[in-house]
Design a protein around this motif. Sequence first.
Motif, PDB file in Angstrom:
ATOM      1  N   UNK A  23     -38.720  85.521-110.580  1.00 51.48           N
ATOM      2  CA  UNK A  23     -37.818  84.849-109.643  1.00 51.48           C
ATOM      3  C   UNK A  23     -36.962  85.895-108.924  1.00 51.48           C
ATOM      4  N   UNK A  24     -36.463  86.889-109.681  1.00 50.15           N
ATOM      5  CA  UNK A  24     -35.646  87.945-109.053  1.00 50.15           C
ATOM      6  C   UNK A  24     -36.435  88.699-107.983  1.00 50.15           C
ATOM      7  N   UNK A  25     -37.751  88.852-108.231  1.00 50.56           N
ATOM      8  CA  UNK A  25     -38.584  89.590-107.263  1.00 50.56           C
ATOM      9  C   UNK A  25     -39.136  88.687-106.152  1.00 50.56           C
ATOM     10  N   UNK A  26     -38.750  87.418-106.166  1.00 48.01           N
ATOM     11  CA  UNK A  26     -39.212  86.498-105.123  1.00 48.01           C
ATOM     12  C   UNK A  26     -40.674  86.114-105.259  1.00 48.01           C
ATOM     13  N   UNK A  27     -41.248  86.329-106.456  1.00 47.60           N
ATOM     14  CA  UNK A  27     -42.646  85.922-106.675  1.00 47.60           C
ATOM     15  C   UNK A  27     -42.637  84.498-107.217  1.00 47.60           C
ATOM     16  N   UNK A  28     -42.567  83.547-106.301  1.00 45.64           N
ATOM     17  CA  UNK A  28     -42.276  82.162-106.695  1.00 45.64           C
ATOM     18  C   UNK A  28     -43.526  81.289-106.793  1.00 45.64           C
ATOM     19  N   UNK A  29     -44.701  81.887-106.598  1.00 50.77           N
ATOM     20  CA  UNK A  29     -45.936  81.101-106.679  1.00 50.77           C
ATOM     21  C   UNK A  29     -46.523  80.822-105.318  1.00 50.77           C
ATOM     22  N   UNK A  30     -47.129  79.642-105.178  1.00 50.40           N
ATOM     23  CA  UNK A  30     -47.868  79.297-103.958  1.00 50.40           C
ATOM     24  C   UNK A  30     -47.041  79.553-102.683  1.00 50.40           C
ATOM     25  N   UNK A  31     -45.773  79.125-102.706  1.00 52.45           N
ATOM     26  CA  UNK A  31     -44.998  79.175-101.459  1.00 52.45           C
ATOM     27  C   UNK A  31     -44.710  80.599-100.974  1.00 52.45           C
ATOM     28  N   UNK A  32     -44.753  81.590-101.885  1.00 54.20           N
ATOM     29  CA  UNK A  32     -44.521  82.972-101.431  1.00 54.20           C
ATOM     30  C   UNK A  32     -45.827  83.783-101.462  1.00 54.20           C
TER      31      UNK A  32
END
Length: 391
Positions: free
Chosen positions: A276-285
């Motif tokens: 989450x801190x790295x912005x790796x949020x799954x499909x949306x990113x």
Amino acid sequence: MIDINNIVIIGLGDMGKGIAQVCLMAGYNVSAVDTNYEILNKGVDYIKSGFEKLKKKGKLQEGLSVGDYLSKLKTTSDLIEAVKDADLVIEAVSENLDLKQKICKTVIDNSLDHCILASNTSSLSITEIAKNCGKPNNVIGIHFSNPAPLMRLIEVIKGDTSSQKSMDTGVEISKSLPCLRGERYVVRVLKDRPGFILNRVLSPSSIYTNYIIDLAYEKGIPWEQVDADLTRPNTPMSALILSDFVGLDITYNVQLYYAEKLSPDYKPGKVLTKQVEQGKLGKKTGQGYYDWSKGRPNPDLSKKAGLVNREVFTAITTNEGCRILEEGLVSGWKIIDEVILAGMNFQGPMKYATKNHNQLKKLLEETAKKLGKSYLKPCNLLISGKFIDMK
Ligand code: NAI
């Protein structure tokens, strides 16, 4: 029970549009309110295409056209005008307590005396939402699963101040709403506690999942193998694809919420926090556990990491089932199994637990010790086995 003809849906986003569709299918007059015109238009398109599909399948009521159903739908951005003659208002606006309290007060101040306000909140307290309005007796929760036309479960929640009459009406209306995949299942949630029934009994499994994911990361095990471990047989989406699909930020925030409301043991795991801190949020990113940049990933799940004992999930869910029996959210274990079946399409653990509770108790003691998570220790009702008599 109150006679219901006119239903207002506030918020025509992901949830609201599906709720509006099932209310129209049941024959109610529906006014949909949203502050965003684009969303209102998209919502209407969704509903229209839903009815077109039903027509193709020959599932419209005999003698009724798509136009007949749609003629009962109105859209507006004027909330006060919309609720004037409403019998029931279902709010599905964004998950924000301030916003929901304001909407609740506006609805109750501007509607008829008998009008019921039902909140579709997933996590906020119904009692809190009703707190500042003039008629908290008229406020209940009606929690749909997503999408409302396809998911069988509806939880009707009693806030501390909700009247029996409002609850009875909420249950009757919910039962009248058709479901396209089997029979509608409506359950009364007797206490206003975090997660209600379904999300609550499933919630502490995340404590074990976080442990497994962090352990796999430390050992350098590929996510495919962990995914193969975590995925329940016969599910349409694997566990980690589902996490990526839902959004890791959503999972993270849900865990923080339970950490605050139920136990610090729910605190998100190291890997989840880092993602989450790295912005790796799954499909949306485009990146989560998997790479989504070229579309939905298709991981090879043929090899398991061998870290997961599935019986632990059964034990954890049973323990939480016993906790909600202790807290009085629900009166018997059979209902918990029915809720899990209706909401998740798999068998709940409670019936199995009636025969195996000693073994599950022992497993919980071992797991709580191994993970250093005291929330996973067996609760009194599981230890005593007295839940078995609470059918
Ligand atoms: P969403 O973001 O898709 O829709 C919310 C809608 O509310 C938006 O269209 C927004 O324009 C509208 N809105 C915001 N302020 C408004 C106002 N003052 N007046 C009128 N409309 C306003 O959100 P979603 O996912 O549909 O969630 C809505 C509620 O349903 C939340 O409380 C959520 O917790 C709950 N819920 C969501 C589920 C899901 O899977 N998405 C499942 C079950 C419940």
